[in-house]
Design a protein around this motif. Structure first.
Motif, mmCIF file in Angstrom:
data_model
loop_
_atom_site.group_PDB
_atom_site.id
_atom_site.type_symbol
_atom_site.label_atom_id
_atom_site.label_comp_id
_atom_site.label_asym_id
_atom_site.label_seq_id
_atom_site.Cartn_x
_atom_site.Cartn_y
_atom_site.Cartn_z
ATOM 1 N N LEU A 36 -2.938 -3.007 4.478
ATOM 2 C CA LEU A 36 -3.558 -3.411 3.216
ATOM 3 C C LEU A 36 -3.877 -4.897 3.160
ATOM 4 O O LEU A 36 -4.572 -5.341 2.225
ATOM 5 C CB LEU A 36 -2.626 -3.064 2.038
ATOM 6 C CG LEU A 36 -2.411 -1.581 1.746
ATOM 7 C CD1 LEU A 36 -1.380 -1.410 0.633
ATOM 8 C CD2 LEU A 36 -3.718 -0.912 1.356
ATOM 9 N N TYR A 39 -7.245 -6.444 2.137
ATOM 10 C CA TYR A 39 -7.725 -6.211 0.773
ATOM 11 C C TYR A 39 -6.980 -7.045 -0.269
ATOM 12 O O TYR A 39 -7.384 -7.100 -1.435
ATOM 13 C CB TYR A 39 -7.609 -4.718 0.428
ATOM 14 C CG TYR A 39 -8.297 -3.833 1.435
ATOM 15 C CD1 TYR A 39 -9.676 -3.691 1.435
ATOM 16 C CD2 TYR A 39 -7.569 -3.158 2.410
ATOM 17 C CE1 TYR A 39 -10.315 -2.888 2.379
ATOM 18 C CE2 TYR A 39 -8.196 -2.356 3.358
ATOM 19 C CZ TYR A 39 -9.565 -2.227 3.336
ATOM 20 O OH TYR A 39 -10.191 -1.437 4.259
ATOM 21 N N SER A 43 -5.841 -4.448 -3.634
ATOM 22 C CA SER A 43 -5.280 -3.145 -3.261
ATOM 23 C C SER A 43 -4.506 -2.510 -4.409
ATOM 24 O O SER A 43 -4.239 -1.304 -4.388
ATOM 25 C CB SER A 43 -4.371 -3.291 -2.044
ATOM 26 O OG SER A 43 -3.270 -4.144 -2.330
ATOM 27 N N GLY A 46 -6.218 0.473 -5.727
ATOM 28 C CA GLY A 46 -5.951 1.704 -4.990
ATOM 29 C C GLY A 46 -4.604 2.302 -5.319
ATOM 30 O O GLY A 46 -4.459 3.522 -5.439
ATOM 31 N N TRP A 47 -3.581 1.431 -5.489
ATOM 32 C CA TRP A 47 -2.247 1.929 -5.856
ATOM 33 C C TRP A 47 -2.284 2.642 -7.204
ATOM 34 O O TRP A 47 -1.657 3.702 -7.375
ATOM 35 C CB TRP A 47 -1.257 0.773 -5.924
ATOM 36 C CG TRP A 47 -0.646 0.377 -4.628
ATOM 37 C CD1 TRP A 47 -0.694 -0.841 -4.026
ATOM 38 C CD2 TRP A 47 0.136 1.201 -3.754
ATOM 39 N NE1 TRP A 47 -0.010 -0.828 -2.837
ATOM 40 C CE2 TRP A 47 0.517 0.415 -2.644
ATOM 41 C CE3 TRP A 47 0.536 2.541 -3.803
ATOM 42 C CZ2 TRP A 47 1.282 0.905 -1.603
ATOM 43 C CZ3 TRP A 47 1.310 3.040 -2.757
ATOM 44 C CH2 TRP A 47 1.671 2.230 -1.683
ATOM 45 N N ASN A 185 -9.463 -10.763 -3.715
ATOM 46 C CA ASN A 185 -10.219 -9.813 -2.908
ATOM 47 C C ASN A 185 -10.756 -10.539 -1.670
ATOM 48 O O ASN A 185 -11.934 -10.915 -1.609
ATOM 49 C CB ASN A 185 -11.377 -9.229 -3.731
ATOM 50 C CG ASN A 185 -12.154 -8.158 -2.979
ATOM 51 O OD1 ASN A 185 -11.713 -7.667 -1.938
ATOM 52 N ND2 ASN A 185 -13.320 -7.804 -3.493
ATOM 53 N N VAL A 194 -13.330 -1.400 -2.231
ATOM 54 C CA VAL A 194 -11.910 -1.660 -1.994
ATOM 55 C C VAL A 194 -11.072 -0.497 -2.502
ATOM 56 O O VAL A 194 -10.127 -0.049 -1.839
ATOM 57 C CB VAL A 194 -11.482 -2.975 -2.667
ATOM 58 C CG1 VAL A 194 -9.964 -3.146 -2.587
ATOM 59 C CG2 VAL A 194 -12.177 -4.157 -2.012
ATOM 60 N N THR A 198 -8.592 1.564 -0.067
ATOM 61 C CA THR A 198 -7.149 1.425 -0.276
ATOM 62 C C THR A 198 -6.527 2.698 -0.846
ATOM 63 O O THR A 198 -5.355 2.957 -0.608
ATOM 64 C CB THR A 198 -6.841 0.238 -1.196
ATOM 65 O OG1 THR A 198 -7.554 0.381 -2.434
ATOM 66 C CG2 THR A 198 -7.238 -1.070 -0.534
ATOM 67 N N THR A 202 -3.185 4.019 0.741
ATOM 68 C CA THR A 202 -1.970 4.092 -0.075
ATOM 69 C C THR A 202 -1.512 5.528 -0.291
ATOM 70 O O THR A 202 -0.321 5.766 -0.509
ATOM 71 C CB THR A 202 -2.190 3.410 -1.439
ATOM 72 O OG1 THR A 202 -3.331 3.980 -2.096
ATOM 73 C CG2 THR A 202 -2.413 1.918 -1.275
ATOM 74 N N CYS A 245 5.835 -2.727 -1.748
ATOM 75 C CA CYS A 245 4.608 -3.087 -1.023
ATOM 76 C C CYS A 245 3.864 -4.220 -1.717
ATOM 77 O O CYS A 245 3.346 -5.135 -1.064
ATOM 78 C CB CYS A 245 3.694 -1.875 -0.913
ATOM 79 S SG CYS A 245 4.139 -0.726 0.401
ATOM 80 N N THR A 246 3.796 -4.171 -3.043
ATOM 81 C CA THR A 246 3.065 -5.193 -3.785
ATOM 82 C C THR A 246 3.738 -6.552 -3.648
ATOM 83 O O THR A 246 3.070 -7.584 -3.496
ATOM 84 C CB THR A 246 2.968 -4.797 -5.268
ATOM 85 O OG1 THR A 246 2.319 -3.527 -5.372
ATOM 86 C CG2 THR A 246 2.172 -5.823 -6.059
ATOM 87 N N LEU A 249 2.846 -8.097 -0.245
ATOM 88 C CA LEU A 249 1.479 -8.613 -0.211
ATOM 89 C C LEU A 249 1.364 -9.963 -0.918
ATOM 90 O O LEU A 249 0.555 -10.805 -0.541
ATOM 91 C CB LEU A 249 0.525 -7.611 -0.866
ATOM 92 C CG LEU A 249 0.122 -6.399 -0.027
ATOM 93 C CD1 LEU A 249 -0.664 -5.408 -0.878
ATOM 94 C CD2 LEU A 249 -0.708 -6.827 1.163
#
Length: 427
Positions: A36, A39, A43, A46-47, A185, A194, A198, A202, A245-246, A249
């Motif tokens: 990810l 992105y 992203s 997408g989540w 982005n 995107v 994503t 995801t 995950c967030t 990132l």
């Protein structure tokens, strides 16, 4: 449809929930930040889409499990609604998704192991050897019996869920609002592009929400326990995965993430030192091993259910004295091993990304068929509306997978059609 006696149902509510959580929280949460990274903060779109879609699918599968509490999961629902031919295609596609997932998770396990002992994965051949070792250890556990595999799942799920939630909650406070997700982005594409890309990636991290429906025949009181395990497990895994995950990132530069075989361990090390990185790498290895154990269980249960309906070859229906479908487990492990070996010259991140897209593409067809089954054959207006939205999400995610993964998925499904025709001729 053969009914399993209550005395032969070794899995309860907590084991079924652990199967869902353990199958969902595997390699994705620990390796996905690398995929990810291009992105950035975008992203999150997408989540959001993926979590909403996963919950729609979870509620839909929960309703179907209450009506059809038999082993097979999405295959059983499609077979009951649409007959043998659709049932075969869904079972074949889902079976492909399982052993592809096992290959991806085994590769992720090797990456986590490499963070603990870099010499073990210093070359592609060594990394492949570590992945294969994990595959066959989990196969051995499952060959010992469903009860033993369930106990392993409970232990490994507890060992990864609690540390993961703790990491996400604590690391959240270290995010600097002024620098996190800057640029938002980095790829420069439109937000719709995107979102499409994503959402497909995801979704891999939330695959497995249907895990409790597949061995339903081995779960006590499946009409009650399978739906509860499906919804509770999806919520727990979804929250823990997105949070962790967030945070990664937002903490680790995108260029570092793109090349990292263990991005979450790198994030922990940057915050709290090398010891914290090693601890997260250990949690990641346990997580991958637990997910691999759960998916290996499914690799035997799915063809077992299809073979009992005479949709798959009869030898998949053979079980030993403990009720273990040994041939299904062995076949799935052999195919996963072949996928690892065919890509071992690539980097771990490249093999992982290809494997997850292929597995996701193969899983989405059963999601489409399962949602359509309840939309067309289900009961209750509200639940059918939910199934309609779940179907729309599954089609949207399938569209966003990309041409390479879809082409490979279509070829693998086509390869199974002669098997179906041969079975039809023998009837």
């Amino acid at each position: 449809m053969r009914t399993t006696p209550a005395s032969a149902r070794p899995l309860g509510l907590w084991t079924a929930t652990a199967l869902v959580v353990g199958s969902m929280i595997g390699s994705g949460v620990f390796l996905l930040p690398a995929a990810l990274a291009p992105y950035g903060g975008a992203s999150l779109i997408g989540w959001a889409i993926t979590l909403c879609g996963a919950l729609l699918l979870a509620f839909t599968f929960a309703r179907m499990a209450m009506r059809w509490p038999h082993s097979g999961g999405p295959y059983t629902y499609a077979h009951r609604a649409f007959g043998d031919s659709v049932g075969f295609v869904v079972a074949w596609s889902y079976w492909i998704s399982i052993w592809c997932a096992n290959a991806a998770i085994a590769v992720a396990f090797a990456g986590s192991l490499g963070a603990l002992a870099p010499q073990l994965t210093a070359t592609p051949a060594r990394a492949a050897a570590c992945a294969l070792a994990a595959l066959w250890i989990c196969a051995g556990v499952n060959l010992a019996g469903v009860r033993e595999a369930g106990r392993m799942q409970l232990v490994t799920t507890a060992l990864k869920l609690l540390p993961l939630l703790l990491f996400g909650a604590v690391a959240l406070w270290w995010l600097d609002p002024a620098t996190a997700f800057r640029p938002f982005n980095p790829g420069g594409g439109s937000l719709s592009q995107v979102a499409n890309a994503t959402a497909a990636l995801t979704l891999w991290a939330l695959l497995g929400l249907e895990a409790a429906t597949v061995p339903a025949g081995a779960i006590a009181n499946p009409e009650r326990n399978v739906p509860r395990a499906t919804v509770i497990g999806t919520l727990l895994a979804g929250i823990a995965t997105i949070l962790a995950c967030t945070v990664v990132l937002g903490l680790v530069p995108a260029e570092t993430l793109r090349q990292s075989p263990s991005p979450m361990a790198d994030a922990a090390a940057s915050l709290w030192g090398p010891a914290a990185g090693l601890a997260l790498a250990a949690v990641s290895a346990v997580s991958c091993f637990g997910a691999l154990n759960g998916w290996t269980l499914l690799s035997g249960q799915l063809p077992l259910a299809a073979a009992r309906d005479r949709v798959f070859p009869a030898f998949f229906a053979r079980v030993d004295a403990r009720g273990t479908p040994r041939l299904g487990i062995v076949f799935g492990s052999v195919l996963a091993s072949a996928l690892v070996l065919s890509n071992y010259s690539r980097s771990l991140v490249q093999v992982f990304t290809f494997s997850i897209l292929l597995s996701t593409a193969a899983t989405l067809l059963p999601y489409v068929a399962g949602s359509a089954a309840w939309l067309l054959r289900g009961q209750g207006g509200r639940s059918r509306i939910v199934a309609g939205f779940a179907l729309a999400f599954s089609l949207y995610a399938l569209w966003g997978i990309g041409g390479e993964a879809l082409s490979w998925g279509a070829l693998l499904i086509a390869a199974g059609l002669p098997v179906h025709l041969l079975l039809q001729l023998r009837r």
